[in-house]
Design a protein around this motif. Structure first.
Motif, short mmCIF file in Angstrom:
data_model
loop_
_atom_site.label_atom_id
_atom_site.label_comp_id
_atom_site.label_asym_id
_atom_site.label_seq_id
_atom_site.Cartn_x
_atom_site.Cartn_y
_atom_site.Cartn_z
N PRO A 6 0.37 -1.21 0.14
CA PRO A 6 -0.54 -0.14 0.32
C PRO A 6 0.90 1.56 -0.39
O PRO A 6 0.10 2.00 -0.30
CB PRO A 6 -0.82 -0.51 1.37
CG PRO A 6 -0.65 -1.08 1.40
CD PRO A 6 0.36 -1.82 0.60
N HIS A 191 -11.06 -6.26 2.38
CA HIS A 191 -9.42 -6.90 2.42
C HIS A 191 -9.01 -5.82 1.10
O HIS A 191 -7.40 -6.56 0.61
CB HIS A 191 -8.79 -7.46 2.68
CG HIS A 191 -9.31 -7.84 4.04
ND1 HIS A 191 -10.03 -8.53 4.68
CD2 HIS A 191 -8.10 -7.14 5.55
CE1 HIS A 191 -9.78 -8.64 6.16
NE2 HIS A 191 -8.64 -7.29 6.75
N THR A 192 -9.19 -5.97 -0.15
CA THR A 192 -8.77 -4.88 -1.95
C THR A 192 -9.66 -3.69 -1.50
O THR A 192 -8.99 -3.03 -1.86
CB THR A 192 -9.48 -6.31 -2.18
OG1 THR A 192 -11.06 -6.49 -2.46
CG2 THR A 192 -8.97 -7.29 -2.61
N ARG A 195 -7.77 -1.70 1.35
CA ARG A 195 -7.00 -2.23 1.32
C ARG A 195 -5.57 -1.27 2.16
O ARG A 195 -5.24 -2.38 3.30
CB ARG A 195 -5.98 -2.27 -0.35
CG ARG A 195 -5.83 -1.51 -0.53
CD ARG A 195 -5.07 -2.32 -2.34
NE ARG A 195 -3.75 -3.50 -1.72
CZ ARG A 195 -2.71 -2.23 -2.48
NH1 ARG A 195 -2.45 -0.90 -2.15
NH2 ARG A 195 -1.71 -2.50 -2.44
N GLU A 196 -5.62 -0.06 2.40
CA GLU A 196 -5.81 1.20 2.99
C GLU A 196 -5.41 0.94 4.98
O GLU A 196 -4.54 0.26 5.19
CB GLU A 196 -5.03 2.34 3.01
CG GLU A 196 -4.61 2.83 0.90
CD GLU A 196 -4.76 3.60 0.60
OE1 GLU A 196 -5.19 4.77 1.18
OE2 GLU A 196 -3.83 3.96 0.25
N PHE A 199 -4.51 -2.78 5.54
CA PHE A 199 -2.53 -2.60 5.89
C PHE A 199 -2.61 -2.04 7.85
O PHE A 199 -1.46 -2.79 7.98
CB PHE A 199 -2.33 -1.95 4.70
CG PHE A 199 -0.73 -1.87 5.00
CD1 PHE A 199 -0.17 -3.09 4.14
CD2 PHE A 199 -0.22 -0.59 5.54
CE1 PHE A 199 1.39 -2.90 4.14
CE2 PHE A 199 1.30 -0.79 5.36
CZ PHE A 199 2.19 -2.16 4.91
N LEU A 259 -4.36 -9.90 2.18
CA LEU A 259 -4.57 -9.39 0.91
C LEU A 259 -3.99 -7.97 0.60
O LEU A 259 -3.47 -8.07 -0.04
CB LEU A 259 -5.94 -10.13 0.13
CG LEU A 259 -7.16 -11.02 -0.48
CD1 LEU A 259 -8.10 -10.91 -0.02
CD2 LEU A 259 -6.20 -10.86 -1.28
N PRO A 260 -4.47 -7.16 1.74
CA PRO A 260 -4.00 -5.66 0.93
C PRO A 260 -2.01 -5.98 1.38
O PRO A 260 -1.32 -5.22 0.74
CB PRO A 260 -4.02 -5.09 2.95
CG PRO A 260 -5.19 -5.50 3.39
CD PRO A 260 -5.17 -6.98 2.93
N PHE A 263 -2.06 -6.91 -2.97
CA PHE A 263 -3.64 -6.58 -4.20
C PHE A 263 -3.43 -5.39 -4.53
O PHE A 263 -2.86 -4.48 -3.82
CB PHE A 263 -5.23 -7.21 -3.29
CG PHE A 263 -5.70 -6.14 -4.72
CD1 PHE A 263 -6.14 -6.97 -5.63
CD2 PHE A 263 -7.46 -5.05 -4.52
CE1 PHE A 263 -7.48 -6.49 -6.28
CE2 PHE A 263 -7.50 -4.89 -5.57
CZ PHE A 263 -7.89 -5.76 -6.20
N ALA A 271 -10.73 -6.96 -7.77
CA ALA A 271 -10.85 -7.68 -6.66
C ALA A 271 -12.12 -8.18 -6.48
O ALA A 271 -12.84 -9.57 -5.47
CB ALA A 271 -12.17 -5.53 -5.55
#
Length: 304
Positions: A6, A191-192, A195-196, A199, A259-260, A263, A271
C-alpha cells in the motif's frame, strides 16, 4: 496478480494527482521542479510513483498547485469533496455490503492514514500529519489528543465497517455453506477495496496501547467467531469434511487479511475476481462436499 505494498500505491496516488494537477494548470516539469528546489528527474520520479516525497515537500507542492494537501492523495477526477466527517460508508441494508463508496475520513484522520502508510506509526509525527491534513499542529490537537487517538479512531472505523458488512453478508444466506461463502467473499472484498485500512490495521495494531489494542482485538474476534460458527455448523451437517474446523476457520480469515499485502487495484485481477477465487480456496480448505455441480465464479454461492 503482482506483489505490491500500500505504500507504493500511496506514492502512485500522489504522483498521479500531482501530474494531473500540473498538466491541468499548463505547467511543465521545470516550472514545478524549480520552485520546489528539486531536479526535473526527481519530480518525474515522484509523478511516476517511483519515489515518495517528504511532508514538507508535499505541503510545498500543494501550495504551488493551489490545492489542499489532502487533494494530492485523491484522483484528479474524483468529483465533489468528501464530507468533513470521520466516517466510513458502511452498509445500510443487506444488499449494500458489496458496494464500496470512496473512503470519507475527516481531514485529520486522512492525514494520519496517509502518514502511517508512508512513514509507519512510529515514523509519523504530528507535524507530518498536520501538513497532510492541511491543518496547523495546534489545529490538529484541537481535533485529536495525539497519534494514538488517531490510530485508534482509524481502527475503530475499520472494524465497525467490517463487522457491519460481515453481519449483512451472513444474513443473506439461508444455509451454513452459503453463509460461509458469502462471509469469505465479504472479507476478501473488504481487504481489497479497503486495502489501506487493512494494511494499517495489520501492521500497526501492535502500536496501540493495551486497552485500545484489546478493544480492536475484541472486534476482530467477533469477525473470526462468525466464520468459526459457520464452519462448525457445516461440519455438523456433513457439508464440510475438515477434522480441524477451528484451525481451518482461522486459516481462512488469515488468508483474506493478507490481501492488502499484494493486491493492486490497477492489477490484472479485479477485487471481485479475487473474492471469487478466495471463496473457492476457502471451500477447498474446509473440504467442502458439494451435492450439486459447483457454481460459476462470481456472486453465485455454492450448493448446500
Amino acid at each position: 496478480m503482482e506483489d505490491d505494498d500500500p505504500r507504493a500505491a500511496h506514492r502512485r496516488a500522489l504522483g498521479a494527482s500531482a501530474r494531473g494537477l500540473r498538466l491541468a494548470r499548463g505547467l511543465t516539469l521545470r516550472d514545478v521542479a524549480a520552485p520546489l528546489g528539486i531536479s526535473v528527474a526527481t519530480l518525474s520520479a515522484i509523478e511516476n510513483g517511483r519515489t515518495g516525497a517528504s511532508s514538507a515537500r508535499v505541503a510545498a507542492l500543494a501550495t504551488l498547485l493551489d490545492v489542499p494537501v489532502q487533494r494530492l492523495f485523491s484522483p484528479v477526477d474524483d468529483g465533489p469533496p468528501a464530507r468533513p466527517a470521520a466516517s466510513v460508508d458502511g452498509p445500510r441494508t443487506t444488499a449494500d455490503w458489496r458496494r464500496f463508496e470512496t473512503l470519507a475520513l475527516d481531514p485529520a484522520l486522512a492525514g494520519a492514514l496517509s502518514s502511517f502508510l508512508e512513514f509507519g506509526y512510529h515514523g509519523a509525527t504530528m507535524r507530518t500529519i498536520a501538513e497532510r491534513a492541511g491543518l496547523s499542529v495546534p489545529g490538529l490537537y484541537h481535533h485529536y489528543a495525539g497519534k494514538q487517538e488517531m490510530l485508534l479512531a482509524i481502527l475503530d472505523l475499520t472494524m465497525t465497517d467490517l463487522l457491519a458488512r460481515v453481519t449483512a453478508a451472513r444474513a443473506d444466506g439461508a444455509h451454513p455453506v452459503t453463509r460461509f461463502a458469502l462471509v469469505v467473499e465479504c472479507l476478501a472484498l473488504f481487504h481489497t477495496h479497503r486495502r489501506e485500512l487493512g494494511f494499517v490495521g495489520a501492521s500497526e495494531m501492535r502500536s496501540l496501547e493495551p486497552a485500545a489494542r484489546e478493544r480492536v482485538a475484541t472486534a476482530r474476534r467477533q469477525v473470526q467467531q462468525v466464520v468459526d460458527d459457520e464452519v462448525a455448523a457445516a461440519v455438523g451437517l456433513g457439508a464440510f469434511g475438515t477434522d480441524t474446523p477451528h484451525e481451518a476457520a482461522r486459516a481462512v480469515v488469515t488468508m483474506t487479511t493478507a490481501l492488502p499485502q499484494w493486491f493492486r487495484a490497477d492489477g490484472p485481477t479485479s477485487a471481485e475476481q479475487v473474492a471469487a477465487q478466495y471463496v473457492r480456496f476457502a471451500l477447498d480448505l474446509v473440504r467442502h462436499r458439494p451435492t450439486d455441480p459447483a457454481p460459476a465464479p462470481g456472486r453465485a454461492t455454492p450448493p448446500a
